[in-house]
Design a protein around this motif. Sequence first.
Motif, short mmCIF file in Angstrom:
data_model
loop_
_atom_site.label_atom_id
_atom_site.label_comp_id
_atom_site.label_asym_id
_atom_site.label_seq_id
_atom_site.Cartn_x
_atom_site.Cartn_y
_atom_site.Cartn_z
N ILE A 24 -5.22 44.26 -14.88
CA ILE A 24 -6.14 44.00 -13.78
C ILE A 24 -5.33 43.99 -12.49
O ILE A 24 -4.22 43.47 -12.45
CB ILE A 24 -6.88 42.66 -13.97
N VAL A 25 -5.93 44.56 -11.42
CA VAL A 25 -5.22 44.65 -10.14
C VAL A 25 -6.23 44.61 -9.00
O VAL A 25 -7.39 44.98 -9.17
CB VAL A 25 -4.36 45.93 -10.06
N GLY A 26 -5.78 44.15 -7.85
CA GLY A 26 -6.60 44.19 -6.65
C GLY A 26 -6.25 45.44 -5.86
O GLY A 26 -5.08 45.71 -5.59
N ILE A 27 -7.28 46.21 -5.49
CA ILE A 27 -7.07 47.46 -4.76
C ILE A 27 -7.76 47.35 -3.41
O ILE A 27 -8.93 46.97 -3.33
CB ILE A 27 -7.61 48.66 -5.56
N LYS A 28 -7.03 47.66 -2.35
CA LYS A 28 -7.56 47.59 -0.99
C LYS A 28 -8.64 48.64 -0.78
O LYS A 28 -8.51 49.78 -1.22
CB LYS A 28 -6.46 47.80 0.06
N ILE A 40 -11.10 43.76 -7.11
CA ILE A 40 -10.30 43.47 -8.30
C ILE A 40 -10.91 44.22 -9.46
O ILE A 40 -12.10 44.07 -9.75
CB ILE A 40 -10.23 41.96 -8.56
N VAL A 41 -10.11 45.09 -10.10
CA VAL A 41 -10.63 45.97 -11.15
C VAL A 41 -9.73 45.97 -12.39
O VAL A 41 -8.54 45.68 -12.31
CB VAL A 41 -10.78 47.42 -10.65
N LEU A 42 -10.34 46.32 -13.49
CA LEU A 42 -9.63 46.52 -14.75
C LEU A 42 -9.21 47.99 -14.82
O LEU A 42 -10.05 48.88 -14.69
CB LEU A 42 -10.53 46.17 -15.94
N LEU A 43 -7.93 48.23 -15.00
CA LEU A 43 -7.43 49.60 -15.11
C LEU A 43 -7.80 50.19 -16.47
O LEU A 43 -7.87 49.47 -17.48
CB LEU A 43 -5.92 49.63 -14.92
#
Length: 92
Positions: A24-28, A40-43
């Motif tokens: 999981i990561v936060g993407i601008k 915030i998304v699950l890759l």
Amino acid sequence: MGTDNSEHMKTIDRWLAGEVVNKIVGIKVVGGPFDGRTKIVLLGPDGTPPTPIHASGGPAGTTRHAYEAVRSTDTRAGWIYAHTGPAPVTKS
């Protein structure tokens, strides 16, 4: 309870900083009415974020805005979500 909350907040802070934690990561978000926010998304299994994503804005959420995942060397996450529609109109 305080420790659990603290660890949870540390994880969220890491996501918002663009660090991948448990896939999981936060993407601008860049451009459009949601410019500057973080999604915030699950890759996926291949390490790529979901695309496209849609967000609603405007009166009563009637306007839908699309964003595409785009590779970016300027962000720690390695991705941004770029607005795919026309530039928003700003009132002076």
